[in-house]
Motif scaffolding. Structure first.
Motif, short mmCIF file in Angstrom:
data_model
loop_
_atom_site.label_atom_id
_atom_site.label_comp_id
_atom_site.label_asym_id
_atom_site.label_seq_id
_atom_site.Cartn_x
_atom_site.Cartn_y
_atom_site.Cartn_z
N ASN A 7 0.82 -1.20 0.00
CA ASN A 7 0.00 0.00 0.00
C ASN A 7 0.86 1.26 0.00
O ASN A 7 1.96 1.30 0.58
CB ASN A 7 -0.93 0.00 1.21
CG ASN A 7 -1.92 -1.15 1.17
OD1 ASN A 7 -2.17 -1.71 0.09
ND2 ASN A 7 -2.45 -1.53 2.32
N ARG A 33 0.72 5.63 0.57
CA ARG A 33 -0.03 6.70 1.24
C ARG A 33 0.45 8.05 0.72
O ARG A 33 1.66 8.29 0.64
CB ARG A 33 0.20 6.59 2.74
CG ARG A 33 -0.54 7.57 3.63
CD ARG A 33 -0.30 7.16 5.08
NE ARG A 33 -0.92 8.08 6.03
CZ ARG A 33 -0.29 9.09 6.63
NH1 ARG A 33 0.99 9.30 6.36
NH2 ARG A 33 -0.91 9.87 7.49
N HIS A 85 -0.04 12.30 1.17
CA HIS A 85 -0.60 13.44 1.89
C HIS A 85 0.24 14.67 1.56
O HIS A 85 1.23 14.58 0.82
CB HIS A 85 -0.66 13.17 3.40
CG HIS A 85 0.68 12.93 4.04
ND1 HIS A 85 1.35 13.89 4.74
CD2 HIS A 85 1.47 11.82 4.07
CE1 HIS A 85 2.49 13.40 5.20
NE2 HIS A 85 2.58 12.14 4.79
N SER A 86 -0.12 15.82 2.08
CA SER A 86 0.58 17.04 1.68
C SER A 86 0.61 18.06 2.80
O SER A 86 -0.16 17.99 3.77
CB SER A 86 -0.09 17.66 0.45
OG SER A 86 -1.42 18.07 0.73
N THR A 140 4.11 17.78 -1.35
CA THR A 140 3.33 16.54 -1.35
C THR A 140 4.27 15.40 -0.97
O THR A 140 5.40 15.33 -1.46
CB THR A 140 2.70 16.28 -2.72
OG1 THR A 140 1.68 17.26 -2.96
CG2 THR A 140 2.10 14.90 -2.80
N ARG A 148 -3.62 5.42 -1.17
CA ARG A 148 -4.53 6.23 -0.37
C ARG A 148 -4.20 7.71 -0.49
O ARG A 148 -3.08 8.13 -0.18
CB ARG A 148 -4.45 5.81 1.10
CG ARG A 148 -5.47 6.51 2.00
CD ARG A 148 -5.29 6.05 3.44
NE ARG A 148 -6.28 6.66 4.32
CZ ARG A 148 -6.25 6.59 5.64
NH1 ARG A 148 -5.28 5.91 6.24
NH2 ARG A 148 -7.19 7.17 6.37
N PHE A 149 -5.14 8.52 -0.95
CA PHE A 149 -4.99 9.97 -1.06
C PHE A 149 -5.63 10.59 0.18
O PHE A 149 -6.85 10.57 0.35
CB PHE A 149 -5.67 10.51 -2.31
CG PHE A 149 -5.04 10.06 -3.60
CD1 PHE A 149 -4.13 10.87 -4.25
CD2 PHE A 149 -5.34 8.82 -4.15
CE1 PHE A 149 -3.54 10.46 -5.44
CE2 PHE A 149 -4.76 8.41 -5.33
CZ PHE A 149 -3.85 9.23 -5.99
N LEU A 150 -4.82 11.18 1.04
CA LEU A 150 -5.33 11.75 2.28
C LEU A 150 -5.66 13.23 2.17
O LEU A 150 -6.34 13.77 3.03
CB LEU A 150 -4.29 11.56 3.40
CG LEU A 150 -4.05 10.11 3.83
CD1 LEU A 150 -2.90 10.05 4.82
CD2 LEU A 150 -5.30 9.52 4.45
N ASP A 151 -5.16 13.90 1.14
CA ASP A 151 -5.32 15.36 1.06
C ASP A 151 -5.65 15.77 -0.36
O ASP A 151 -4.89 15.46 -1.29
CB ASP A 151 -4.02 16.03 1.51
CG ASP A 151 -4.17 17.51 1.77
OD1 ASP A 151 -5.00 18.15 1.09
OD2 ASP A 151 -3.45 18.04 2.63
N SER A 186 -2.87 17.73 -2.69
CA SER A 186 -1.62 17.18 -3.21
C SER A 186 -1.52 17.48 -4.71
O SER A 186 -2.52 17.71 -5.38
CB SER A 186 -1.55 15.68 -2.98
OG SER A 186 -2.26 14.98 -3.97
#
Length: 592
Positions: A297, A299, A301-302, A307, A345-348, A351
């Motif tokens: 996986n 991950r 985030h930014s 980013t 997984r895109f957390l933000d 980015s």
């Protein structure tokens, strides 16, 4: 100035009032001081490769003093600096500079050692000079060993391993130079064995010589592994004269597949190898397992400035990053990693990652492709937090067209090349490159600050910095652009007036548009010869991940340019050039 008292005349009848008396009149007469003469280069006792002519430079005061070097008249520049090309001879060679003001004479001498020309040995020579191999070598089956020696021309040569080994032929590739090769076989058994050369002269005389190196064939059942004890440079060959290949980080493990002197050959993937100095690694115990990871996986985030892409792994792996522009795209290759990436997984939503995917080009080389929403790169960093790889992509700076501060928000790393302890080249008047670069950097910094830029002085004149230190500081300061300032010279034997000029160097594609602008504008403003735009494999250009370039403003060893580079008007002009080039660059690469 010296004052010399001199008897002018002696007469008893000089004046009637003192007739019969002896009168001595003494008048002071002004006499010039001896000319002040200095040779800067070549240095006393220096060793110079074979040349038939080379340069001598230094200074003389007064500048009008007649000057000769080894009897050749030399005309100094108006500031007293001079550079002259004179004939050189092999062996211990004396340089004698003589300056005169018509009354006094000053003589300065230098003695240098000039190498002999690489001439063929005479046909009756009994010498055999081993050229290769020069040191201990460890090879594997299917490797090719190259050997060579120098002897009398017109003969025949061969080589063998051990005293009882078979002879393998060699070819005379140029007069007196003989070369041969051998492909290591699976049934060969060499363990610190000699390479023995046999040479037969054209008159039939036989000469035998043994290389100092020893040959070993590696046939280990248990692979040999090493681990980097520092961030290092993987070279394309076994020696500092070879080019940069990769820049692996501390903790990366490699399998050793060969040795050449003080260098190890390391395996990256199928058919891809590199070389590293033995001092950069530690040996791992026999039976160590190879470093293999599976990428699962990912991950993303930014922050406001960057980013970050995180890839959990089991080990620290060697990597390579390739960049493309319009749009900006990175390809991160990890050696020794197998793909099994199920989820990203895109957390933000802020980015810059627009698209991301992976590919397994080779069985043990994993490539992650990151397509961004930016047209241009502004720097990236690859690091490990434990065994988790972090790829950080810096966001673009703001763009402020039509304002008094068009560079507001742009962070510029300004690097005055060299240092007090490693001062680079030197001018005829004794000004070091480090000093000239620093004076220029200070003026440029003020110019760029007036346009709104934030400037980080990587070298402020007080620090001894390695090339990698400069690269690291530029990233730490969160710079968008890196500019390294230098002045130039040439090697012995070259005529500086034939090769002089300015040049702009870059490596990564992101820096070329800025380099082109600086080259064009500076050429129009400076009246210095243009030596071109160069894609150069220089550490501060290649290792620096934001747009980075190295600017050589001209030849410091020429007295007229040494004088020009110290003038505030010239330094201000260069500052204006860089400011204008940066504004044009931002206008083209940032969105409107």
């Amino acid at each position: 100035m010296k004052i010399k008292f001199e008897l002018i005349f002696k007469r008893e009848d000089f004046y009637p009032a003192i007739a019969g008396m002896m009168v001595i009149l003494i008048f002071p007469r002004l006499v010039s001081a001896e000319p002040n003469l200095r040779i800067v280069q070549p240095y006393e006792g220096s060793s110079i490769g074979y040349v038939t002519q080379s340069f001598v430079f230094g200074s003389v005061s007064p500048a009008t003093a007649p000057l000769t070097i080894n009897g050749i008249p030399v005309k100094p520049h108006s500031n007293g600096g001079f550079l002259a090309m004179i004939p050189f001879r092999e062996g211990k060679f004396k340089i004698e500079a003589v300056a005169s003001d018509g009354v006094s004479i000053t003589t300065v001498t230098r003695t240098v050692n000039v190498s002999e020309a690489n001439r063929p040995f005479p046909k009756d020579s009994s010498a055999l000079q081993v050229l290769s191999p020069p040191s201990r070598i460890v090879l594997r089956p299917d490797d090719i060993l190259s050997v060579s020696f120098k002897a009398a021309p017109g003969g025949t040569g061969s080589f063998r391993f051990r005293e009882e080994g078979g002879h393998y032929p060699m070819t005379e590739v140029s007069p007196g130079i003989y070369r041969g090769s051998y492909k290591i076989q699976f049934d060969d058994h060499l363990d610190a064995d000699d390479v023995i050369f046999t040479f037969k002269r054209s008159d039939g005389r036989k000469i035998v010589a043994k290389a100092k190196s020893k040959i070993t064939i590696q046939k280990r059942r248990s692979p040999r592994f090493v681990e980097l004890i520092e961030d290092a440079v993987l070279l394309t060959g076994p020696g500092g004269e070879f080019g940069y290949n990769l820049f692996p980080l501390k903790g990366v493990r490699f399998e050793v597949t060969g040795e050449f002197g003080d260098f190890l050959r390391l395996d990256l993937d199928a058919g891809n190898t590199g070389w590293i100095g033995k001092s950069s690694v530690k040996e791992l115990p026999s039976g160590t397992a190879p470093a293999k990871s599976i990428s699962r996986n990912i991950r993303i985030h930014s922050t406001s400035a960057s980013t970050l892409i995180e890839i959990p792994l089991s080990y620290v792996h060697a990597h390579r990053v390739d960049e493309m522009v319009n749009p900006y795209r990175l390809e991160l290759t990890l050696f020794g990693v197998i793909a099994d990436t199920d989820r990203i997984r895109f957390l933000d939503p802020n980015s810059v990652v627009k698209q991301i995917y992976w590919k397994q080009v080779l069985p043990e080389s994993y490539t992650l492709v990151v397509v961004t929403s930016q047209n241009y790169p502004w720097g990236y960093d690859v690091r490990y937090e434990g065994t988790k790889l972090v790829l950080e992509i810096r966001h673009a700076p703001p763009w402020n067209p039509g304002t008094k501060s068009p560079l507001r928000g742009l962070k510029v790393a300004l690097d005055a090349g060299h240092s007090v302890g490693s001062y680079g080249t030197i001018g005829p008047l004794g000004n070091t490159e480090a000093r000239v670069n620093l004076l220029l950097a200070r003026t440029i910094a003020e110019k760029l600050k007036n346009l709104g830029a934030q400037v980080s002085m990587i070298q402020d004149g007080t620090k001894e910095l390695s090339l990698q230190n400069r690269v690291d500081l530029a990233w730490k300061e969160r710079s968008h652009v890196f500019i390294s300032l230098h002045t130039d010279a040439c090697g012995e034997g070259e005529d500086p007036r034939e090769v002089e000029g300015y040049s702009v160097h870059y490596y990564n594609i992101s820096a070329r548009p800025l380099a082109e602008r600086i080259r064009s504008i500076y050429g129009k403003r400076s009246n210095i010869r243009d030596q071109g735009l160069w894609r150069s494999n220089l550490a501060v250009c290649r290792n620096t991940t934001m747009p980075a370039l190295l600017f050589e403003q001209g030849f410091l060893i020429l007295p007229e340019y040494e004088e020009q580079f110290l003038k505030k008007e010239h330094q201000s002009m260069v500052g204006n050039v860089l400011g204008e080039a940066l504004i044009d660059f931002l206008r083209d690469v940032l969105p409107r």
